[in-house]
Design a protein around this motif. Structure first.
Motif, PDB file in Angstrom:
ATOM      1  N   GLY A  43      34.326 -61.831 -48.169  1.00 55.22           N
ATOM      2  CA  GLY A  43      34.200 -60.509 -47.683  1.00 55.22           C
ATOM      3  C   GLY A  43      35.451 -59.824 -47.233  1.00 55.22           C
ATOM      4  N   GLY A  44      36.423 -60.871 -46.685  1.00 54.32           N
ATOM      5  CA  GLY A  44      37.654 -60.548 -46.011  1.00 54.32           C
ATOM      6  C   GLY A  44      38.525 -60.058 -47.282  1.00 54.32           C
ATOM      7  N   LEU A  45      38.264 -60.265 -48.345  1.00 55.95           N
ATOM      8  CA  LEU A  45      39.252 -59.945 -49.574  1.00 55.95           C
ATOM      9  C   LEU A  45      38.135 -59.160 -50.687  1.00 55.95           C
ATOM     10  N   SER A  46      39.234 -58.809 -51.539  1.00 55.09           N
ATOM     11  CA  SER A  46      38.428 -58.355 -52.798  1.00 55.09           C
ATOM     12  C   SER A  46      37.545 -59.148 -53.487  1.00 55.09           C
ATOM     13  N   ILE A  47      36.515 -58.833 -54.541  1.00 55.45           N
ATOM     14  CA  ILE A  47      35.551 -59.746 -55.075  1.00 55.45           C
ATOM     15  C   ILE A  47      36.325 -60.619 -55.899  1.00 55.45           C
ATOM     16  N   LYS A  48      37.321 -60.258 -56.628  1.00 54.66           N
ATOM     17  CA  LYS A  48      37.969 -60.884 -57.338  1.00 54.66           C
ATOM     18  C   LYS A  48      38.856 -62.166 -56.555  1.00 54.66           C
ATOM     19  N   GLU A  49      39.217 -61.751 -55.465  1.00 53.96           N
ATOM     20  CA  GLU A  49      40.346 -62.702 -54.700  1.00 53.96           C
ATOM     21  C   GLU A  49      39.094 -63.786 -54.149  1.00 53.96           C
ATOM     22  N   ASP A  50      38.127 -63.242 -53.769  1.00 52.84           N
ATOM     23  CA  ASP A  50      37.127 -64.230 -53.192  1.00 52.84           C
ATOM     24  C   ASP A  50      36.702 -65.076 -54.136  1.00 52.84           C
ATOM     25  N   ALA A  51      36.399 -64.508 -55.217  1.00 47.63           N
ATOM     26  CA  ALA A  51      35.923 -65.538 -56.552  1.00 47.63           C
ATOM     27  C   ALA A  51      37.017 -66.664 -56.641  1.00 47.63           C
ATOM     28  N   LYS A  52      38.443 -66.351 -56.587  1.00 45.43           N
ATOM     29  CA  LYS A  52      39.114 -67.310 -56.978  1.00 45.43           C
ATOM     30  C   LYS A  52      39.226 -68.384 -55.787  1.00 45.43           C
ATOM     31  N   LYS A  67      26.402 -51.002 -52.870  1.00 45.73           N
ATOM     32  CA  LYS A  67      27.323 -50.881 -54.207  1.00 45.73           C
ATOM     33  C   LYS A  67      28.233 -52.330 -54.193  1.00 45.73           C
ATOM     34  N   THR A  68      29.075 -52.760 -53.420  1.00 46.33           N
ATOM     35  CA  THR A  68      29.781 -53.711 -53.380  1.00 46.33           C
ATOM     36  C   THR A  68      29.018 -54.879 -53.464  1.00 46.33           C
ATOM     37  N   ALA A  69      27.699 -55.201 -52.616  1.00 45.60           N
ATOM     38  CA  ALA A  69      27.009 -56.313 -52.683  1.00 45.60           C
ATOM     39  C   ALA A  69      26.546 -56.709 -53.929  1.00 45.60           C
ATOM     40  N   ILE A  70      26.163 -55.470 -54.788  1.00 43.92           N
ATOM     41  CA  ILE A  70      25.501 -55.970 -56.071  1.00 43.92           C
ATOM     42  C   ILE A  70      26.452 -56.365 -56.933  1.00 43.92           C
ATOM     43  N   GLU A  71      27.671 -55.810 -56.846  1.00 44.80           N
ATOM     44  CA  GLU A  71      28.803 -56.292 -57.731  1.00 44.80           C
ATOM     45  C   GLU A  71      28.999 -57.971 -57.314  1.00 44.80           C
ATOM     46  N   GLY A  72      29.088 -58.211 -56.047  1.00 41.13           N
ATOM     47  CA  GLY A  72      29.310 -59.353 -55.476  1.00 41.13           C
ATOM     48  C   GLY A  72      28.249 -60.509 -55.921  1.00 41.13           C
ATOM     49  N   VAL A  73      27.064 -60.152 -55.882  1.00 38.47           N
ATOM     50  CA  VAL A  73      26.138 -61.085 -56.212  1.00 38.47           C
ATOM     51  C   VAL A  73      26.391 -61.544 -57.587  1.00 38.47           C
ATOM     52  N   LYS A  74      26.350 -60.447 -58.450  1.00 39.24           N
ATOM     53  CA  LYS A  74      26.647 -60.830 -59.814  1.00 39.24           C
ATOM     54  C   LYS A  74      27.682 -61.737 -60.300  1.00 39.24           C
ATOM     55  N   GLU A  75      28.713 -61.252 -59.547  1.00 42.88           N
ATOM     56  CA  GLU A  75      30.082 -62.069 -59.832  1.00 42.88           C
ATOM     57  C   GLU A  75      29.994 -63.731 -59.300  1.00 42.88           C
ATOM     58  N   PHE A  76      29.385 -63.881 -58.023  1.00 44.05           N
ATOM     59  CA  PHE A  76      29.187 -65.031 -57.600  1.00 44.05           C
ATOM     60  C   PHE A  76      28.045 -65.963 -58.146  1.00 44.05           C
ATOM     61  N   GLU A  77      27.248 -65.445 -58.947  1.00 43.74           N
ATOM     62  CA  GLU A  77      26.076 -66.189 -59.344  1.00 43.74           C
ATOM     63  C   GLU A  77      26.550 -67.348 -60.288  1.00 43.74           C
ATOM     64  N   LYS A 131      16.648 -55.489 -48.909  1.00 44.39           N
ATOM     65  CA  LYS A 131      15.566 -55.478 -49.712  1.00 44.39           C
ATOM     66  C   LYS A 131      15.965 -54.827 -51.124  1.00 44.39           C
ATOM     67  N   LEU A 132      16.683 -53.769 -51.240  1.00 43.33           N
ATOM     68  CA  LEU A 132      17.243 -53.294 -52.506  1.00 43.33           C
ATOM     69  C   LEU A 132      18.059 -54.433 -53.327  1.00 43.33           C
ATOM     70  N   LEU A 133      18.943 -55.054 -52.443  1.00 46.66           N
ATOM     71  CA  LEU A 133      19.820 -56.154 -53.065  1.00 46.66           C
ATOM     72  C   LEU A 133      18.899 -57.123 -53.572  1.00 46.66           C
ATOM     73  N   SER A 134      17.932 -57.346 -52.880  1.00 43.38           N
ATOM     74  CA  SER A 134      17.184 -58.642 -53.397  1.00 43.38           C
ATOM     75  C   SER A 134      16.683 -58.497 -54.790  1.00 43.38           C
ATOM     76  N   GLN A 135      16.309 -56.956 -55.036  1.00 39.57           N
ATOM     77  CA  GLN A 135      15.823 -56.607 -56.323  1.00 39.57           C
ATOM     78  C   GLN A 135      16.757 -56.893 -57.265  1.00 39.57           C
ATOM     79  N   GLN A 136      17.977 -56.884 -57.146  1.00 41.53           N
ATOM     80  CA  GLN A 136      19.335 -57.201 -58.049  1.00 41.53           C
ATOM     81  C   GLN A 136      19.645 -58.584 -58.074  1.00 41.53           C
ATOM     82  N   THR A 137      19.094 -59.505 -57.585  1.00 39.87           N
ATOM     83  CA  THR A 137      19.723 -60.883 -57.985  1.00 39.87           C
ATOM     84  C   THR A 137      18.517 -61.903 -57.644  1.00 39.87           C
TER      85      THR A 137
END
Length: 384
Positions: free
Chosen positions: A181-190, A216-226, A247-253
């Motif tokens: 969360g302190g970096l971009s999703i791509k940087e955190d993924a590394k 919006k970022t959370a939805i992107e993040g959970v998909k990337e980190f699955e 609750k909305l995020l839980s419906q996406q992952t």
């Protein structure tokens, strides 16, 4: 108030801080303190004693202020064997003219009520000669434990990150919670790729965002980190609308979501459960509620098929987690991140290979180290 031999006669209050300089431990957007706790010791006329802790991530001075202008008078003489009554007496001061006139902040009273409640339960267990994990239910005598690690640090490189993880693996840890969360999703993924490489696929990996993402970022993040197969993702969305967004995020992952440590009362945690916002509740008895309300949340989660995984202070929370079928796991840290965990107790519950094995000593089962108290503690109030 009671004047019998069971009434509280002595109250001691300490502030616990780390005197040593350490490298800052950043999460996504703030530095966590390595030691910033309130310690309350109580003793009755007949010699029974107990202690409790309250954790603070903010300036602790306002939290000790009530002991300079009268709060102690509302504690001395009370019966510690009636923790529900005493907890409510102190907690409900948050809505009184008295607290406003005396400058007792809401946060201070919430923290104090929690530490005092834990002290009462420790005393009850010691007086009864029963460990709290049995007094609370005795579901089992050991609990899984994870280590929180991989904090951000200016200049921290891949080599340092790998060495940190290797050290924790060598100690015997089996589950790891890491910061994003302190970096971009791509940087955190590394960073997560490195972490998963080091711990392997057989160990649990939890991901803690510390409320850094919008939805919006959370939805992107959970998909990337699955792809890293996380056991849970913790506090993924920002504070201002977290329950709805969870609750909305839980419906996406399919990844379980966790939260609760940032609530300031058990009522916020109750709402998280009622709104189906999370699958794992992470309240903190040392920040709000004490054991009196921690037991209630534990039961609520059991009835709603959720797990509890309390935030921080593994040795304090271990008896509660061990007492109930809803108890899942407790959180630990390395010695630099939390020197109190490493040094405060003479007889810490044994931690090995991903488990904490509770000792059979009564109450919390823990004795304060006088050496550690001299190192970390400053006595700020004692009535006798």
């Amino acid at each position: 108030m009671t004047n019998g031999s069971n009434s509280i006669e002595t109250v001691e209050v300490y502030v616990l801080n780390n005197p040593d300089e350490v490298n800052p431990h950043w999460v996504s957007h703030f530095i966590v303190p390595t030691a910033n706790e309130l310690l309350i010791k109580i003793k009755t006329k007949d010699g029974n004693s107990g202690f409790g802790l309250a954790t603070s991530y903010t300036d602790i001075k306002p939290i000790i202020k009530p002991f300079s202008n009268g709060l102690q008078d509302l504690i001395v003489g009370e019966d510690p064997f009636c923790p529900e009554k005493l907890y409510n007496k102190i907690f409900k001061l948050t809505d009184t003219r008295q607290s406003n006139e005396k400058g007792w902040s809401r946060e201070a009273l919430i923290r104090i009520s929690a530490a005092l409640d834990i002290a009462c339960w420790d005393l009850i267990g010691k007086a009864s000669k029963i460990p709290l994990y049995k007094l609370f239910g005795g579901y089992r005598n050991k609990v899984p434990v994870y280590v929180t690690c991989a904090y951000y640090r200016d200049g921290k490189n891949e080599k340092e990150l790998r060495e940190e993880l290797q050290k924790l693996i060598k100690i015997g840890h089996q589950s790891f919670k890491v910061k994003v969360g302190g970096l971009s999703i791509k940087e955190d993924a590394k960073r997560l790729e490195i972490i998963r490489q080091e711990i392997g696929d057989d160990k649990d990996l939890m991901i803690d965002v510390n409320r850094a993402w919008d939805l919006k970022t959370a939805i992107e993040g959970v998909k990337e980190f699955e792809r890293f197969n996380p056991t849970w993702i913790e506090e993924p969305v920002r504070w201002e609308d977290d329950r709805r967004n969870l609750k909305l995020l839980s419906q996406q992952t399919k990844i379980p979501l966790s939260g609760g440590e940032s609530e300031i009362t058990i009522y916020g945690c109750r709402s998280m459960v009622e709104e189906n916002a999370i699958q794992i509740l992470q309240f903190d008895c040392t920040m709000f509620g004490g054991f009196t309300n921690g037991k209630k949340l534990s039961a609520l989660c059991e009835l709603n098929h959720l797990d509890i995984a309390p935030h921080h202070d593994c040795y304090i929370h271990a008896p509660l987690v061990a007492s109930s079928p809803s108890g899942r796991i407790v959180e630990s840290f390395d010695d630099e991140r939390d020197p109190l965990q490493a040094e405060l107790f003479e007889n810490s519950h044994k931690m090995s290979n991903g488990w904490i094995h509770l000792n059979e000593n009564p109450g919390l089962g823990l004795e304060i180290s006088e050496t550690a108290l001299k190192k970390f503690g400053k006595l700020v109030y004692k009535n006798k």
